[in-house]
Design a protein around this motif. Structure first.
Motif, mmCIF file in Angstrom:
data_model
loop_
_atom_site.group_PDB
_atom_site.id
_atom_site.type_symbol
_atom_site.label_atom_id
_atom_site.label_comp_id
_atom_site.label_asym_id
_atom_site.label_seq_id
_atom_site.Cartn_x
_atom_site.Cartn_y
_atom_site.Cartn_z
ATOM 1 N N THR A 33 0.832 -1.202 0.000
ATOM 2 C CA THR A 33 0.000 0.000 0.000
ATOM 3 C C THR A 33 0.870 1.257 0.000
ATOM 4 O OG1 THR A 33 -1.838 -1.101 1.118
ATOM 5 C CG2 THR A 33 -1.758 1.292 1.249
ATOM 6 N N GLN A 133 -4.678 -2.271 8.405
ATOM 7 C CA GLN A 133 -5.799 -1.912 7.542
ATOM 8 C C GLN A 133 -6.716 -3.117 7.398
ATOM 9 O OE1 GLN A 133 -2.769 0.783 4.826
ATOM 10 N NE2 GLN A 133 -4.279 -0.479 3.761
ATOM 11 N N TYR A 163 -6.884 2.305 9.490
ATOM 12 C CA TYR A 163 -7.882 1.230 9.515
ATOM 13 C C TYR A 163 -9.300 1.789 9.355
ATOM 14 C CZ TYR A 163 -10.253 -3.059 11.073
ATOM 15 O OH TYR A 163 -11.062 -4.182 11.133
ATOM 16 N N LEU A 166 -11.059 2.935 6.018
ATOM 17 C CA LEU A 166 -11.228 1.950 4.949
ATOM 18 C C LEU A 166 -12.175 0.818 5.304
ATOM 19 C CD1 LEU A 166 -7.505 1.538 3.773
ATOM 20 C CD2 LEU A 166 -9.260 3.052 2.831
ATOM 21 N N PRO A 174 -13.205 -4.728 4.595
ATOM 22 C CA PRO A 174 -12.846 -3.503 3.868
ATOM 23 C C PRO A 174 -14.031 -2.981 3.069
ATOM 24 C CG PRO A 174 -11.841 -5.434 2.840
ATOM 25 C CD PRO A 174 -12.441 -5.900 4.114
ATOM 26 N N ASN A 175 -14.147 -1.674 3.006
ATOM 27 C CA ASN A 175 -15.251 -1.049 2.288
ATOM 28 C C ASN A 175 -14.976 -1.116 0.790
ATOM 29 O OD1 ASN A 175 -17.175 0.702 1.189
ATOM 30 N ND2 ASN A 175 -17.160 2.018 2.988
ATOM 31 N N TYR A 178 -13.733 1.810 -1.247
ATOM 32 C CA TYR A 178 -12.385 2.352 -1.087
ATOM 33 C C TYR A 178 -11.281 1.325 -1.306
ATOM 34 C CZ TYR A 178 -15.140 5.975 1.195
ATOM 35 O OH TYR A 178 -16.074 6.941 1.466
ATOM 36 N N VAL A 179 -11.642 0.057 -1.447
ATOM 37 C CA VAL A 179 -10.648 -1.007 -1.600
ATOM 38 C C VAL A 179 -10.911 -1.748 -2.897
ATOM 39 C CG1 VAL A 179 -9.713 -3.116 -0.586
ATOM 40 C CG2 VAL A 179 -10.332 -1.211 0.879
ATOM 41 N N PRO A 185 -6.124 -0.212 -1.158
ATOM 42 C CA PRO A 185 -7.015 0.915 -1.421
ATOM 43 C C PRO A 185 -7.019 1.285 -2.907
ATOM 44 C CG PRO A 185 -5.467 1.402 0.362
ATOM 45 C CD PRO A 185 -4.991 0.158 -0.292
ATOM 46 N N GLY A 189 -9.584 5.395 -1.761
ATOM 47 C CA GLY A 189 -9.034 4.928 -0.495
ATOM 48 C C GLY A 189 -7.679 5.538 -0.199
ATOM 49 N N HIS A 190 -6.819 5.605 -1.211
ATOM 50 C CA HIS A 190 -5.519 6.258 -1.023
ATOM 51 C C HIS A 190 -5.703 7.729 -0.634
ATOM 52 C CE1 HIS A 190 -2.221 3.497 -2.005
ATOM 53 N NE2 HIS A 190 -3.045 2.899 -2.840
ATOM 54 N N GLY A 247 -14.032 10.101 0.288
ATOM 55 C CA GLY A 247 -12.794 10.335 -0.438
ATOM 56 C C GLY A 247 -12.687 11.673 -1.144
#
Length: 390
Positions: A33, A133, A163, A166, A174-175, A178-179, A185, A189-190, A247
């Motif tokens: 990541t 994460q 964590y 995301l 993980p959502n 965003y992932v 991500p 996400g980033h 985001g």
């Protein structure tokens, strides 16, 4: 005349003698990541965004990214001599999940984090440890969350909360917004992780006489209520409440004037239009028209439905009921029908998707009377609603 000439010369020399704004050098130790996996281009990664942001602020010399995809935290320990050879001002450590998914355990991860943190700070440098994460791995979800909690507890003033932004609300997953692959991500996400870096003040803003002594908030029936206190404000200081959702960049939603009396004063703002989705809030302080300070960002999870039975209809000539049930998250739940003596007459498990599910439930032959429908979830939530069979 000679004295006047000297004074003029000194005045012109003062800007040249004033200390220049410090430019920081950052080294990154991490895995995929931090390397930028998941972002479509390097500039969209959290490291790339951080570099561009602080370069634009004229606060950054350079970022040396030593992250290696697929690596474990022990590789960060091995790379410490290389990292310190660059004489960095700040070292960011980010090994979000590989150790735990490989069953190396939280204790080993934390031991390596302690080693890196102690080595960096012993050299008089700043070190920030990123939390774990979320990752799609049903066997390690609890350990990933435990890793997050361990980092927050051990490095309370020097952690990056990677964590919570995301994770899917009310879960350990993980959502997917965003992932990109259950692990890394995506661009959005980033961007959230980049916002965490800025909000944590990895590179501090220009020092202020103003001190923001607290910043807290909570969701209420009126919206998101924020409160903060500050001292050392002057007549030209304003507070701007900023919000970021899903985001997107922070946007100003309110301006609050300071009270310039030299006292520590409390301020508040309620976002009555708070989104139901996950949201980040921060306070931007402006003095003499220039942004001079950002608070840490407060994160609020998306609103989720509580367990509730909305309605019950008798159908098929008393041979069934139709009901709509609000459920807090996708998964299984158990329905039971009781008589007034508390005796269960029927029980069955169902699977539904949040936020609500409508079910047609057949009934056994029942005499006229009052009955109770009960819904129970695996985590212990339970709700009961009566219905009448005529």
């Amino acid at each position: 005349m000679r004295n006047l000439t000297s004074i003029i010369a000194i005045i012109f020399l003062l800007p040249l003698l004033a200390p220049a704004q410090m430019k920081y050098k950052i080294v990154i130790l991490g895995s995929s990541t931090a390397y930028g996996v998941g972002a479509t281009v390097p500039d969209s990664s959290w490291v790339g965004r951080t570099k561009a942001y602080y370069k634009n602020q004229d606060l950054l010399d350079t970022i040396i990214n030593l992250a290696v995809p697929g690596s474990f935290s022990d590789s960060g320990v091995k790379l410490l001599p290389t990292a310190m050879s660059y004489n960095p001002d700040i070292v960011i450590v980010s090994f979000p999940s590989n150790d735990i998914v490989a069953a190396l355990g939280v204790p080993l991860l934390m031991r390596n984090f302690r080693t890196m943190y102690a080595t960096v700070t012993a050299a008089g440098k700043k070190c920030f440890i990123a939390t774990t994460q979320p990752r799609t791995d049903m066997y390690q979800e609890a350990n990933l969350r435990a890793g997050r909690d361990s980092v927050v507890m051990e490095f309370p003033d020097h952690y990056l909360q990677f964590y919570d932004p995301l994770v899917l609300p009310a879960s350990n997953d993980p959502n997917p917004a965003y992932v990109v692959d259950g692990v890394h991500p995506n661009n959005a996400g980033h961007n959230l992780l980049f916002q965490v870096v800025v909000a944590t003040q990895v590179i501090p803003s220009i020092p202020l006489p103003l001190t923001l002594t607290s910043f807290t908030g909570s969701r209420t029936q009126l919206g998101v209520e924020l409160s903060w206190s500050a001292s050392g404000t002057d007549v030209n200081t304003d507070f701007f409440v900023e919000r970021s959702t899903e985001g997107t960049p922070f946007q100003t939603i309110s301006e609050v004037k300071s009270i310039p009396d030299g006292m520590t004063r409390k301020y508040s703002f309620t976002d009555q239009n708070a989104p139901a989705t996950q949201a980040l809030y921060r306070i931007r302080t402006v003095t003499d028209g220039n942004t001079t300070y950002y608070s840490k960002a407060l994160s609020f999870d998306a609103l989720t439905a509580g367990l509730a039975i909305q309605r019950i209809y008798i159908t098929a000539g008393r041979r069934g009921i139709t009901t709509t049930i609000d459920i807090p998250k996708d998964g299984t739940f158990r329905l039971a029908i009781f008589n007034t003596s508390g005796i269960p007459l029927q029980q069955q498990s169902y699977t539904g998707r949040a936020p609500a599910v409508t079910l047609d439930i057949p009934l056994p032959p029942l005499p006229a009377g009052i009955y109770f429908l009960q819904v129970a979830t695996p985590d212990g939530q339970r709700i009961t609603k009566p219905f009448t069979v005529l």
